[in-house]
Scaffold this active site. Structure first.
Site, short mmCIF file in Angstrom:
data_model
loop_
_atom_site.label_atom_id
_atom_site.label_comp_id
_atom_site.label_asym_id
_atom_site.label_seq_id
_atom_site.Cartn_x
_atom_site.Cartn_y
_atom_site.Cartn_z
N LYS A 263 0.86 -1.18 0.00
CA LYS A 263 0.00 0.00 0.00
C LYS A 263 0.90 1.23 0.00
CE LYS A 263 -3.05 2.77 3.02
NZ LYS A 263 -3.88 2.83 4.24
N ASP A 268 -2.42 10.41 3.34
CA ASP A 268 -3.82 10.02 3.55
C ASP A 268 -4.53 11.07 4.42
OD1 ASP A 268 -6.24 8.78 3.91
OD2 ASP A 268 -5.48 7.17 5.20
N LYS A 275 -9.88 13.22 7.85
CA LYS A 275 -9.36 12.89 9.18
C LYS A 275 -9.30 14.15 10.04
CE LYS A 275 -6.32 9.01 7.94
NZ LYS A 275 -6.99 8.01 8.78
N ASP A 286 1.86 6.65 5.34
CA ASP A 286 0.84 5.68 4.93
C ASP A 286 1.28 4.91 3.67
OD1 ASP A 286 -1.52 4.42 5.56
OD2 ASP A 286 -2.78 5.81 4.41
N ASP A 345 -11.98 7.31 3.68
CA ASP A 345 -10.76 7.10 4.48
C ASP A 345 -10.38 5.61 4.54
OD1 ASP A 345 -8.60 7.76 6.01
OD2 ASP A 345 -9.73 8.09 7.87
N GLU A 347 -9.29 3.81 2.29
CA GLU A 347 -8.80 3.87 0.91
C GLU A 347 -7.74 2.82 0.61
OE1 GLU A 347 -7.47 5.48 3.30
OE2 GLU A 347 -5.33 5.20 2.89
N ARG A 349 -7.54 -0.36 1.18
CA ARG A 349 -8.07 -1.60 0.60
C ARG A 349 -8.48 -1.39 -0.86
NH1 ARG A 349 -12.41 -1.70 5.38
NH2 ARG A 349 -10.69 -0.54 6.32
N1 BES Z 1 -3.98 4.83 6.86
C1 BES Z 1 -5.09 4.60 7.70
C2 BES Z 1 -4.77 3.63 8.85
C3 BES Z 1 -3.76 4.10 9.86
C4 BES Z 1 -4.18 4.71 11.02
C5 BES Z 1 -2.42 3.88 9.67
C6 BES Z 1 -3.26 5.11 11.97
C7 BES Z 1 -1.51 4.28 10.61
C8 BES Z 1 -1.93 4.90 11.76
C9 BES Z 1 -6.23 4.01 6.89
O1 BES Z 1 -6.31 4.43 5.58
C10 BES Z 1 -7.49 4.45 7.55
O2 BES Z 1 -7.76 5.61 7.55
N2 BES Z 1 -8.24 3.50 8.09
C11 BES Z 1 -9.44 3.80 8.78
C12 BES Z 1 -10.49 2.80 8.32
C13 BES Z 1 -11.87 3.13 8.75
C14 BES Z 1 -12.36 4.36 8.01
C15 BES Z 1 -12.78 1.96 8.48
C16 BES Z 1 -9.19 3.68 10.27
O3 BES Z 1 -8.38 2.82 10.67
O4 BES Z 1 -9.75 4.46 11.02
ZN ZN Z 2 -4.55 5.00 4.73
MN MN Z 3 -7.42 6.24 5.38
#
Ligand code: BES
Ligand code: ZN
Ligand code: MN
Length: 499
Positions: A263, A268, A275, A286, A345, A347, A349
């Site tokens: 990824k 992000d 966010k 990310d 967010d 994204e 996947r």
């Molecule tokens: N890049 C983030 C996950 C992340 C969070 C990585 C903190 C490193 C530190 C990912 O893209 C994300 O935003 N995931 C969301 C998913 C949710 C919207 C279902 C999350 O983990 O909140």
């Molecule tokens: Zn992300």
């Molecule tokens: Mn995200």
């Protein structure tokens, strides 16, 4: 860091580093230095907490009768208990102290000892640990005071069979190079590192004999990568698909490659599902999964691994804008499956599903391991100590778990199953990109990825959100980008596919 190996002799300048076994037992060189300094080491040991436990340190500065700056005593604990990882951790601990103390030169003495690993192997692993720990990302610090800057430039490792130690170290040094590639990429800010500039870093691997191809937006559109492109459409930065092939298997090109998919979200913001501001700067890393894949391919090629491997990285920036995708949009992935994007967010996947499908269609790999900073939920589950492992294959899981343990990049297996899979069923499209609730957030993300893995392909997903970056120093990694995944997967390849 310049690291060299030579037959034992005592230099008249710089720091001297010697081992002390559990119970304040001096190694032979330590005993010799103790005599030469009229018992300075014994006096230092007599009064204090240092007992020779693994990783303990004691500095004897300005030792009597010697011109050297200091003698650093390093606790070795019990020799029989020192595996490669423990040796590397000790080397790292010693290096951290030398970097603090301000020497520019240090000499490690690795004596022949009874029990445990042979001296050359210990020497190579101490040096490797020291090298890994001495990494520093300081290119943007223009005003650092010289006295704050580590000066250590040279480590001489004194060991009787220096040639063997050197040969062992040469391979480890290549892996460290790969780790540093990853740490550099992960550390760069997103105004410098974006899809095209990350792809350009990948192209540099062609110097090592890696075949590198990069697809742009046009090519990906033609392939129908609607999920990846949907994430990218809010950004002015063009998305890229970085493909790196290493063909090192003795059988030639025909042997099915191992595939590593990363990824690479270079920033992000969350997109329209924006966010919160606090901590958003962390999202420059990310792309840690893609960074690990580039570093791994570097390591495999640099050490001429006898394996065929392909690394594929989906590179995008996730931004909100007038052109960005909206919650509720439906995208069509390269696999033909459709996805309702309920949260922009989630994204990672969406990027990975097209990269995974592309990899299977084009390379028919023997197996796939993907790496991604995919979910915050994995940090809730496992903290910052272990990566989450999700897999459809027990053997692959065991191999990855063993490799992770061996190198100190542990992974913990998490469940998958039809009950979790149901949670991303969707009324509007074939699936939705979030489950709705927060329950099992890392698992539902992995279930999403699994819907893009073809029947019969062994696959593992490593959620590295908790381990790609560290806010505290580790034995062999200063705080910052850790390079997690490079050593793990290099060891996984070496242990299982190069025999
Ligand atoms: N890049 C983030 C996950 C992340 C969070 C990585 C903190 C490193 C530190 C990912 O893209 C994300 O935003 N995931 C969301 C998913 C949710 C919207 C279902 C999350 O983990 O909140
Ligand atoms: Zn992300
Ligand atoms: Mn995200």
């Amino acid at each position: 860091m310049n690291i060299t190996f030579a037959a034992p002799s005592v230099p008249s300048s710089g720091a001297l580093v010697v081992g002390v076994l559990e119970g304040k037992k001096l190694t032979p060189t330590a005993a010799t230095l103790n005599k030469q300094t009229d018992g300075a080491l014994e006096r230092a040991l007599a009064n204090g907490n240092f007992s020779g436990k693994k990783g303990e340190l004691l500095e004897v500065v300005a030792p009597a009768k010697l011109k050297n700056s200091r003698i650093l005593l390093v606790g070795l604990g019990e020799l029989a208990k020192l595996g490669e990882k423990e040796l590397q951790d000790i080397g790292g601990a010693a290096a951290a102290q030398l970097l603090r103390s301000g020497d520019d030169k240090a000499t490690f003495f690795i004596d022949k000892l009874r029990g445990g690993k042979a001296a050359p192997e210990r020497a190579a692993n101490y040096a490797y640990g020291a090298l890994l720990r001495s990494y520093r990302f300081d290119k943007y610090k223009t005003k650092e005071k010289p006295e704050k800057k580590p000066k250590l430039k040279e480590i001489k490792v004194m060991v009787e069979d220096a040639a063997t130690a050197k040969r062992l170290f040469q391979k480890l040094e290549k892996i460290a190079e790969g780790v540093f590639v990853t740490r550099n990429l992960v550390s760069e800010p997103a105004n410098v590192l974006f899809p095209k500039s990350l792809a350009a870093e990948g192209k540099k691997l062609s110097k090592l004999g890696v075949k590198v191809t990069v697809l742009g937006e046009k090519e990906m559109k033609k392939l129908g990568m609607g999920a990846l492109l949907g994430v990218a459409q809010g950004s002015v930065r063009e998305p890229q698909l970085l493909v790196m092939q290493w063909e090192g298997a003795p059988g030639g090109k025909d042997k099915a490659p191992l595939a590593f998919v990363g990824k690479g979200v270079t920033f992000d913001t969350g997109g329209i599902s924006l966010k919160p501001a606090a901590g958003m700067e962390d999202m420059k890393w990310d792309m840690g999964g893609a960074g690990a894949v580039v570093g791994l391919m570097h390591a495999l090629a640099a050490r001429k691994a006898k394996v065929n491997a392909v690394g594929v990285c989906g590179l995008v920036e996730n931004m909100p804008s007038g052109a960005a995708q909206r919650p509720g949009d439906v995208v069509k992935s390269m696999s033909g499956q459709t996805v309702e994007v309920l949260n922009t967010d989630a994204e990672g996947r969406l990027v990975l599903c097209d990269a995974l499908w592309y990899t299977q269609e084009n390379y028919k790999p023997k197996l796939i391991v993907d790496l991604a900073t995919l979910t915050g939920a994995i940090i809730i589950a496992l903290g910052n100590e272990q990566a989450g492992l999700f897999s459809n294959d027990d053997k692959l899981s065991e191999q990855l778990t063993a490799a992770g343990k061996a190198v100190g990049e542990p992974v913990w297996r998490m469940p998958l199953g039809p009950e979790y899979d149901k949670m991303i069923d969707c009324d509007v499209a074939d699936m939705k990109n979030i489950s709705g609730g927060r329950a099992g957030g890392s698992i539902t993300a992995a279930q999403f990825l699994q819907r893009f893995i073809k029947e019969g392909t062994p696959w593992a997903h490593l959620d590295i959100a908790g381990v790609a970056w560290s806010t505290k120093d580790k034995a062999t990694a200063p705080k910052g980008g850790t390079g997690f995944g490079v050593r793990l997967l290099d060891a996984f390849v070496a242990a299982n596919f190069e025999k």
